[in-house]
Design a protein around this motif. Structure first.
Motif, PDB file in Angstrom:
ATOM      1  N   ALA A 122      44.491  64.493  10.944  1.00 24.94           N
ATOM      2  CA  ALA A 122      45.560  65.150  10.143  1.00 24.94           C
ATOM      3  C   ALA A 122      46.024  66.510  10.833  1.00 24.94           C
ATOM      4  O   ALA A 122      47.228  66.612  11.113  1.00 24.94           O
ATOM      5  N   ALA A 123      45.312  67.184  11.212  1.00 23.89           N
ATOM      6  CA  ALA A 123      45.451  68.488  12.134  1.00 23.89           C
ATOM      7  C   ALA A 123      46.186  68.193  13.271  1.00 23.89           C
ATOM      8  O   ALA A 123      47.315  68.995  13.711  1.00 23.89           O
ATOM      9  N   SER A 124      45.732  67.207  13.921  1.00 29.26           N
ATOM     10  CA  SER A 124      46.413  66.791  15.183  1.00 29.26           C
ATOM     11  C   SER A 124      47.797  66.446  15.111  1.00 29.26           C
ATOM     12  O   SER A 124      48.671  66.659  15.813  1.00 29.26           O
ATOM     13  N   MET A 125      47.792  65.564  14.049  1.00 29.82           N
ATOM     14  CA  MET A 125      49.145  65.048  13.734  1.00 29.82           C
ATOM     15  C   MET A 125      50.197  66.120  13.673  1.00 29.82           C
ATOM     16  O   MET A 125      51.281  66.096  14.189  1.00 29.82           O
ATOM     17  N   ALA A 126      49.687  67.175  12.830  1.00 30.02           N
ATOM     18  CA  ALA A 126      50.538  68.182  12.453  1.00 30.02           C
ATOM     19  C   ALA A 126      50.884  68.978  13.944  1.00 30.02           C
ATOM     20  O   ALA A 126      52.031  69.497  14.264  1.00 30.02           O
ATOM     21  N   ASP A 127      49.743  69.199  14.716  1.00 27.54           N
ATOM     22  CA  ASP A 127      50.042  69.747  16.315  1.00 27.54           C
ATOM     23  C   ASP A 127      51.103  69.019  17.000  1.00 27.54           C
ATOM     24  O   ASP A 127      51.933  69.513  17.732  1.00 27.54           O
ATOM     25  N   TRP A 128      51.032  67.675  17.061  1.00 34.02           N
ATOM     26  CA  TRP A 128      51.836  66.996  17.640  1.00 34.02           C
ATOM     27  C   TRP A 128      53.284  67.154  17.164  1.00 34.02           C
ATOM     28  O   TRP A 128      54.345  67.088  17.855  1.00 34.02           O
ATOM     29  N   ASN A 129      53.466  67.290  15.859  1.00 33.92           N
ATOM     30  CA  ASN A 129      54.545  67.327  15.176  1.00 33.92           C
ATOM     31  C   ASN A 129      55.154  68.839  16.056  1.00 33.92           C
ATOM     32  O   ASN A 129      56.402  68.739  16.137  1.00 33.92           O
ATOM     33  N   ALA A 130      54.367  69.399  15.867  1.00 30.47           N
ATOM     34  CA  ALA A 130      54.815  71.088  16.449  1.00 30.47           C
ATOM     35  C   ALA A 130      55.103  70.843  17.894  1.00 30.47           C
ATOM     36  O   ALA A 130      56.258  71.677  18.323  1.00 30.47           O
ATOM     37  N   VAL A 131      54.501  70.051  18.684  1.00 32.04           N
ATOM     38  CA  VAL A 131      54.849  70.191  20.087  1.00 32.04           C
ATOM     39  C   VAL A 131      56.030  69.271  20.146  1.00 32.04           C
ATOM     40  O   VAL A 131      56.935  69.862  20.965  1.00 32.04           O
ATOM     41  N   PHE A 132      56.312  68.343  19.455  1.00 31.18           N
ATOM     42  CA  PHE A 132      57.632  67.300  19.500  1.00 31.18           C
ATOM     43  C   PHE A 132      58.847  68.280  19.190  1.00 31.18           C
ATOM     44  O   PHE A 132      59.602  68.156  19.777  1.00 31.18           O
ATOM     45  N   THR A 133      58.531  69.092  18.049  1.00 31.74           N
ATOM     46  CA  THR A 133      59.645  70.051  17.573  1.00 31.74           C
ATOM     47  C   THR A 133      59.851  70.893  18.625  1.00 31.74           C
ATOM     48  O   THR A 133      61.286  71.223  18.857  1.00 31.74           O
ATOM     49  N   THR A 134      59.229  71.816  19.291  1.00 35.77           N
ATOM     50  CA  THR A 134      59.088  72.775  20.203  1.00 35.77           C
ATOM     51  C   THR A 134      59.771  72.080  21.533  1.00 35.77           C
ATOM     52  O   THR A 134      60.900  72.660  21.976  1.00 35.77           O
ATOM     53  N   ALA A 135      59.358  70.990  21.742  1.00 33.53           N
ATOM     54  CA  ALA A 135      59.712  70.241  23.246  1.00 33.53           C
ATOM     55  C   ALA A 135      61.413  69.753  22.935  1.00 33.53           C
ATOM     56  O   ALA A 135      62.087  70.027  23.896  1.00 33.53           O
ATOM     57  N   ALA A 136      61.493  69.234  21.854  1.00 29.24           N
ATOM     58  CA  ALA A 136      62.818  68.830  21.542  1.00 29.24           C
ATOM     59  C   ALA A 136      63.967  69.948  21.539  1.00 29.24           C
ATOM     60  O   ALA A 136      64.962  69.999  21.985  1.00 29.24           O
TER      61      ALA A 136
END
Ligand SMILES: [Zn+2]
Lengths: 179, 190
Positions: A122-136
């Motif tokens: 769950a934590a990593s999913m949240a991290d991934w979301n953050a990564v993608f949002t920042t990257a986008a």
């Protein structure tokens, strides 16, 4: 030559003089017509000659074909993997153009490596979301809309090629019978 | 199910599922016929065996591209025929071939005599073998091909029509005419 005679002689040729293959009416015609009778006899004799034209079977051919079949199958599998490798590269290129891949933290995010199981997932999913949002966000700010659109297209094409290649590979994979 | 009794279509389906025994049954079923056909085409039974072996390997490699609306036999013979024609072309380029022209002006290649490679070398009656060979060579190229497909490849009229993309009636008529020529040429043996 009468049309009937020609039609019957065509049939006699097809069946190599076997009058049993003709209808009763045609057979009667052959019995009464000297030309058709001669053709029937000639075709039977020709049939006996043609029955001997096949060369003896070569038992080694089967074995040689079988071993070549295995080689051909291995080669096909390797060749089928090439587009998969190429398409992965294309997809990777698209991802890089879209803002880069998350670097060293990638492995750490995978739940397989974590002892915390689902919590970690769950934590990593949240991290991934953050990564993608920042990257986008960063990508939109840095890249022009044209380049962005091209990058998205390249990524989609890469995914498409992966799907096609995966299907092809499945057809020649050794596990295709499973399921 | 016994493979020997299975139809070509069933065997192709099994082979597509990776069953090598199914394809080997097809090899066994067509090996002699394809070799006989190719040996007449290239004039050398040993070479014909190699070409038919290559045709089977190509068929196996391309089996996924085989269109099941056609017969396996015609597809296989087409692969073999193309290999034979390619070989003849290469041979013509490599060597100074001996040629003569038949009655209709088609070029016929004369193959140098070699009894071990003779496609009819297994005939006990060598005189009959020689006359049959001569009679077939005397046919026009089109009649010759039909006779080879029918009596050496053992294809049915329907299969020949599919192979040649020719109406069935035309196949019947042309083979009838070809046989008329053959009966005359081989009258002494009939
Ligand atoms: Zn008649």
């Amino acid at each position: 030559m009468a049309t009937t005679c020609e039609a019957i002689q065509e049939l006699l040729t097809e069946h190599l003089g076997e009058t049993e293959r003709l209808s009763d009416e045609e057979r009667r015609h052959v019995e009464l017509c000297p030309q058709c009778c001669e053709v029937a006899a000639g075709e039977s004799a020709l049939g006996l000659i043609f029955a001997r034209v096949l060369p003896p079977a070569d038992p080694t051919v089967e074995g040689r074909v079988r071993s070549a079949m295995k080689t051909a199958r291995r080669r096909r599998r390797v060749l089928a993997l090439l587009p998969v490798a190429a398409s992965l590269l294309v997809a990777l290129l698209g991802a890089v153009m879209l803002g880069g891949l998350p670097g060293g933290s990638l492995l750490a995010l995978l739940p397989v490596w974590s002892s915390q199981g689902w919590v970690s997932l769950a934590a990593s999913m949240a991290d991934w979301n953050a990564v993608f949002t920042t990257a986008a966000g960063a990508t939109t700010a840095l890249l022009s809309p044209g380049v962005l659109a091209a990058a998205i297209l390249v990524s989609l094409a890469g995914i498409g090629v992966i799907a096609i290649a995966a299907r092809r590979w499945r057809q020649v994979s050794p596990w295709r019978d499973i399921g | 199910m016994s493979f020997e009794k299975a139809s070509d279509e069933q065997l192709v389906r099994f082979a597509l599922d990776g069953d090598e025994d199914a394809f080997t049954t097809l090899v066994r079923r067509y090996q002699r016929r394809l070799t006989a056909f190719l040996s007449q085409l290239v004039g050398d039974v040993e070479l014909a065996r190699e070409l038919s072996q290559e045709a089977f390997i190509r068929a196996w490699s391309a089996l996924e591209r085989f269109d099941p609306k056609y017969r396996f036999s015609t597809w296989l013979f087409r692969i073999g025929h193309n290999l034979g024609i390619d070989h003849l072309r290469r041979r013509r380029l490599k060597t100074v071939a001996l040629h003569r022209t038949d009655r209709e002006g088609d070029e016929v290649e004369l193959v140098v005599e070699d009894t071990t490679k003779d496609p009819l070398g297994h005939f006990e009656n060598t005189e009959l073998a020689g006359s049959l060979k001569g009679a077939i060579e005397e046919l026009t190229a089109e009649y010759r091909e039909l006779v080879l497909l029918r009596h050496f490849g053992c294809l049915s009229y329907q299969e020949i029509a599919e192979f040649k993309q020719m109406p069935l009636g035309t196949v019947k008529n042309k083979l009838f005419r070809a046989h008329t020529v053959l009966r005359k040429a081989l009258a002494a043996f009939l």
